[in-house]
Design a protein around this motif. Sequence first.
Motif, mmCIF file in Angstrom:
data_model
loop_
_atom_site.group_PDB
_atom_site.id
_atom_site.type_symbol
_atom_site.label_atom_id
_atom_site.label_comp_id
_atom_site.label_asym_id
_atom_site.label_seq_id
_atom_site.Cartn_x
_atom_site.Cartn_y
_atom_site.Cartn_z
ATOM 1 N N UNK A 1 0.710 -1.231 0.054
ATOM 2 C CA UNK A 1 0.190 0.091 -0.057
ATOM 3 C C UNK A 1 0.800 1.224 -0.015
ATOM 4 N N UNK B 1 4.192 1.508 -0.366
ATOM 5 C CA UNK B 1 5.268 1.346 -1.659
ATOM 6 C C UNK B 1 4.753 1.179 -3.056
ATOM 7 N N UNK B 2 3.930 0.253 -2.985
ATOM 8 C CA UNK B 2 3.517 0.029 -4.363
ATOM 9 C C UNK B 2 2.245 1.036 -4.773
ATOM 10 N N UNK B 3 1.417 0.781 -4.264
ATOM 11 C CA UNK B 3 -0.095 1.876 -4.640
ATOM 12 C C UNK B 3 0.290 3.317 -4.429
ATOM 13 N N UNK B 4 0.846 3.808 -3.085
ATOM 14 C CA UNK B 4 1.201 5.000 -2.916
ATOM 15 C C UNK B 4 2.132 5.686 -3.520
ATOM 16 N N UNK B 5 3.190 4.598 -3.594
ATOM 17 C CA UNK B 5 4.552 5.056 -4.122
ATOM 18 C C UNK B 5 5.255 5.945 -3.451
#
Lengths: 569, 305
Positions: free
Chosen positions: B154, B156-160
């Motif tokens: 969440x 790292x990947x989705x919110x960046x």
Amino acid sequence: MRTKLRWATTLSTGLVALSLVLSSCGGQPAAKTGGNGTTTTQPQGGPTITTAFTSNIETLDPAKWTDMTSMYPMEMIYDTLVTYDPAQGSKIVPDVATWDVTPDGLKYTFHIKPGIKFSNGDPLDAYAVKYSLDRVTSKSPIGGGGAPYGFAYSAIQGYKEWNSSGQKASPDGKGGLAGVKVIDPQTLEIDLSTPQAFFLNTLALMSAAIVDPKVAEQYGKDFSTHAVGSGPFKLDSWQQGLQMTLVPNPNYWGPNKPKVAKLVLKENVSDTLQLLQFRQGELDFVGGPLTTAEYAQVLSDPKLKNDYFKVGGNIIYYLAFNTTKPPFNNPLVRQAVNYAIDKQQIIQNITNGRGQVMSQPLPPGIPGYDPSLQPYPYDPAKAKQLLQQAGVKLPLKVTMIYPSNTQDHIRTAQMVQQQLQQIGIDVSLQGISQVGTYWPTEDDPTKPWEIAWTDWFQDYPDAQDFLYNLLSKDAFNSTNVGNWTDPTFEQLVTKADSLPASQQEQRVQLFQQAEKIAHDQASWVFLYYGWYDALIQPWLRPDPHDPAGLGVYLHPVSTPRFNMMSVQK
Amino acid sequence: MIQYILRRLVWTVVTIAAIIAVTFLVTYAIPSDPARVIAGPHATPETLASIRAALGLDKPLLLRLVLYFGQVLHGDLGYDWVMQQPVLSMILQALPATVYLAVAAVACELLIAIPIGVVAAVRRNSWIDQVTRTASLVGVALPVYWVGSLLLLYLGFYAGLFPLGGFSAPGVVLPALSVGLTGAAVYVRILRSSMLEVMRLDYVRTARAKGLAERIVIWRHIFRNALIPVVTYLGMDLGYLLGGLVVTEYVFSWPGLGLLLNHAIGNVDGALIMGLTMFSASAIVVMNLVVDIVYAFLDPRISYA
């Protein structure tokens, strides 16, 4: 070579499954990536290819090499005398040298192409080739017992004497293997003590990579971290355990010069992270074989599905029987087990359909494979009848060992257990830890087990690598885990191995006869043929839907040739 | 005091020696063949025999243990079986990453735990207390790899917001946070019960009777005196974290001792397992020693006579 399956994948499989569930209810990833997943950062002088491994790159020294991961950078750093044809994976073609061979297959003369230089400018000549071969067959100075793959060159004249002398290779061409002679700087002669049809294959292995003698002498045991070869890339930096960076070799002589500025190989990145990083565009290439959980994610994600490629590999998955004691010293009982296992179900449930039912030891891509041999069909009634015929008292209690470090292995073992239960064989499962590339319990001569789940992928695309290595007497208690043997089979394979390569047709016939024996005698439970797969970003290939037009040459042992990849960026 | 420290030091050395002996015997009791690990599946019996001889594996186990002690005393932990590099330098190379993560993780734990623990104790049996008690129970029960994976996915990947694993300055946030979220729960519970105990003491009543502000009573008189069990646990926790955050480092591909140990176990690399186990055991033992000494400064009543 045993496939190097990943430690702690049990854990990571759980994680992948978890992220799969979560991702299916989540949205799209945040920025950083374009619609096609390409990275937005570009270093000077062209793009960077980034790939990652779950393990360490163990070495860059051909004299220490044993593992698959290390082949990725080694294939890019070194050249060999001969290599595989990019168009037809299993055909040997010249790399730095062309060759002549006498009709008896005993004398090879290599003509080294002129003007080839190592990445540091040193010339690559016959002396360097001899030094490299002497070094890898010498018992000294690397490691305690010489190079792990030194044995592969035992057909060269004087191998035993040189290996047992314990002397070091010398860069001046003196001493070393008596059968390897420098005629002039561009000509090298190799004499074999016996014809060996697959000899050229062994020269394409990474153990025969040509090293710069000056640098190898200078660094000795530490050559691995200072490796110099003549391949398309050269070593730029290496933080061991973290990442390695390769840059194009300015002196590269070959036609396929790298089209990228950098090749970054990240070490110790878990499967889960690799998939996330690929989806975000941080990784450009993810090598397989992918686990079932990873593959499930590929199937459910349109981007991953588009970037997925099946890339060959000739992997076999089988169950070895302990044939040193009853009941599996009886072919009838072995056949019964073959009939009792529904291989198609295993392929469907364990690999999500990524497999083909196995009919014989050799995979279809290897000359010697006999298409007329049919797999044992799933027929529990026939299995029961064979057990009765063999006089086996039911229920029969047996122990099966399997490497318990991945969820896929555990599920396969459980499925075999359930299916054998149907015919009255009670299997007690014993998971064992996998050590690097092999399972210690397999090699135990006391064999406290009846069935062993195991696998193999080719070192080179020749039947010898399967039939001799996995089923001959010489491989007892090591790669022939169950010690299966048959005198006719042994004769056929030994004869085929000692024929010169020019008599390939006759070899194929001999191998096919041997294959029939292994099939009829049910040397193993033939489970399925598998393959490697890979995820490749669209910018690394011209047409995402045309695997043939990939521009990615994959070596028969399935490492990508990054210098041959088309770059559209 | 000095006598006490010396006595503890001697016991520390004895403890570490015992750990070495046990680890050595256990590691070599595993039915694996280091020669095979080094030489791979194709190796010939002669190759295997010469590797065994080179590693001294042909000698009796107890003799090897004695020789190993000799080596360790000279600061030599041997060479790892797979990469054939000095074990000590591998450990030292991986150590900074683990120290960085361990310190960040403990900071996270304390940042989360101290305010919650204090509020829970001060507002005992209020809804805040009930909620934090339940939350800390859940926290203790949450596996760190699960929390880590969620954070990765969440944040790292989705919110960046953070890097997807690997070693970097911002990259420490997610692994530290996942250790923090799961580990803070223990601190909350320890701090709460310790504060409740201190609150009942006479000097707290005296402090209040003197008319001191509640804030001062809580932070200066109760909190400071309630810290002793927290410090004890912190010492053990830090020692434990330094020994390698095996799961956390694996999930985040954090190149510290934990990842190294993952690798060593996967390869049954005896030399590396020995070195790492010895290091992490020593870290715990030494941190315990440090904690005992730090007590003296926190609580002058503790006697070392």
